[in-house]
Design a protein around this motif. Structure first.
Motif, short mmCIF file in Angstrom:
data_model
loop_
_atom_site.label_atom_id
_atom_site.label_comp_id
_atom_site.label_asym_id
_atom_site.label_seq_id
_atom_site.Cartn_x
_atom_site.Cartn_y
_atom_site.Cartn_z
N TYR A 228 1.94 0.01 6.88
CA TYR A 228 3.11 -0.69 7.40
C TYR A 228 2.64 -1.96 8.10
CZ TYR A 228 7.16 -1.68 10.39
OH TYR A 228 8.22 -2.28 11.03
N HIS A 229 3.19 -3.10 7.70
CA HIS A 229 2.76 -4.38 8.25
C HIS A 229 3.89 -5.09 8.98
CE1 HIS A 229 -1.11 -4.03 6.31
NE2 HIS A 229 -0.53 -3.84 5.13
N GLN B 198 7.28 -4.90 8.52
CA GLN B 198 8.39 -5.39 7.71
C GLN B 198 9.66 -5.36 8.56
OE1 GLN B 198 6.10 -3.17 6.73
NE2 GLN B 198 5.45 -3.51 4.63
N ASN B 199 10.77 -5.75 7.97
CA ASN B 199 12.03 -5.76 8.71
C ASN B 199 12.37 -4.35 9.17
OD1 ASN B 199 14.74 -5.78 9.55
ND2 ASN B 199 15.19 -7.53 8.23
N ASN C 51 6.34 -5.83 -1.51
CA ASN C 51 7.16 -6.70 -0.67
C ASN C 51 7.73 -5.99 0.56
OD1 ASN C 51 9.21 -5.14 -1.67
ND2 ASN C 51 10.29 -6.80 -2.73
N GLY C 52 7.27 -4.74 0.78
CA GLY C 52 7.63 -4.05 2.01
C GLY C 52 8.87 -3.18 1.95
N THR C 53 9.41 -2.95 0.76
CA THR C 53 10.60 -2.09 0.63
C THR C 53 10.18 -0.63 0.68
OG1 THR C 53 11.73 -3.75 -0.71
CG2 THR C 53 12.58 -1.50 -0.81
N PHE D 156 5.54 2.06 0.61
CA PHE D 156 6.24 0.79 0.42
C PHE D 156 5.83 0.12 -0.89
CE2 PHE D 156 5.52 1.45 4.96
CZ PHE D 156 6.79 1.29 5.49
#
Length: 282
Positions: A95-96, A98-99, A191-193, A188
């Motif tokens: 996890y980086h 993301q939103n 693109n972080g989804t 994820f």
């Protein structure tokens, strides 16, 4: 149990096709012994060994929520509950930041909202450590956390947490939860989804627990506007009457204890978040 013996059993029973013989060990992901079965160069199935009670609980969770797309599909459970087999979730497990608000919203709508009430005869907490009341489970977690936190927080804060637990309303909300619903168990896309959630440590309790657990599991955006949209997606049957500030403070208290043990570099961020949420009550 030797994993080659397990592999032979799975071939003999037809769970795995005969050509699936290559294994890739996974380390550092859970307390379980985990290997991935290869289908050529593709990671296909996970074989996980653990104590029978743990295996049985995880199998029950995956079986109960077979319709939830974000979870792995249960393929096989050893009759003696020595191991289970489920589909491998491909993707990134880092996890980086993301939103986070969108992440929690997806978690609430695509996973938690599909949780099912569990029978009244079941107790709260873990299957091998049950409690009659939800508050009893939370009190147990509070006592364990206090031993770790000690003087990181002042004595009055510890006392305040005990009043939080004692003051929780008796909501009689009882669902089968993931129990370890943190970003360390999220998968994820590039693109972080959010595409998957792995490694449940099932708990019988209130769905708010999983959402707040996820919220507190990373140091970024620990503010009210981050979690509120997701909370609003949980209906009264799942949330009952709750006081957000108090529920989050309890989750943060547990997380601070975890942080001290496993992520000490994050401690300052969590204590700052603790002050932020405490100020919202005072």
């Amino acid at each position: 149990m030797d994993v080659q013996l397990i592999l032979n059993e799975l071939h003999e029973t037809g769970v795995l096709e005969s050509h699936m013989r290559n294994l890739k060990p996974l380390t550092g992901v859970t307390s379980s012994k985990v290997v991935v079965v290869m289908d050529g160069t593709k990671l296909r199935y996970v074989i996980k060994q653990n104590d029978p009670a743990v295996v049985e609980a995880e199998a029950e969770f995956l079986h109960t929520y077979v319709q939830v797309e974000k979870l792995s599909r249960l393929v096989y459970v050893d009759p003696l509950h020595r191991y289970l087999v489920y589909t491998f979730r491909s993707g990134l497990t880092q996890y980086h930041g993301q939103n986070k608000s969108d992440l929690l919203l997806r978690l609430a709508t695509e996973v938690i909202s599909h949780y099912k009430p569990i029978g009244e005869e079941r107790h709260y907490g873990y299957s091998d450590h049950p409690f009659v009341e939800w508050r009893d489970f939370l009190l147990h977690r509070t006592k364990e956390s206090e031993k770790i936190i000690q003087d990181v927080l002042p004595p009055e804060d510890h006392r305040f947490v005990y009043t939080l637990v004692a003051g929780l309303p008796q909501r009689n909300i009882k669902y089968l939860l993931h129990g370890d619903c943190g970003v360390h168990n999220f998968v994820f896309t590039e693109n972080g989804t959010l595409t998957g959630i792995i490694d449940p440590d099932p708990v019988v309790g209130e769905p708010l627990y999983d959402l707040i657990y996820a919220f507190c599991s990373s140091t970024d955006r620990l503010t009210v506007d981050t979690i509120l949209p997701a909370l609003e997606k949980l209906g009264p049957e799942m949330a009952g009457e709750y006081e957000l500030n108090r529920e989050v403070l309890l989750g943060l208290y547990f997380r601070i204890a975890t942080c001290i043990r496993h992520h000490p570099k994050d401690l300052n961020t969590y204590t700052e978040a603790w002050t932020y949420w405490l100020d919202r009550i005072c």
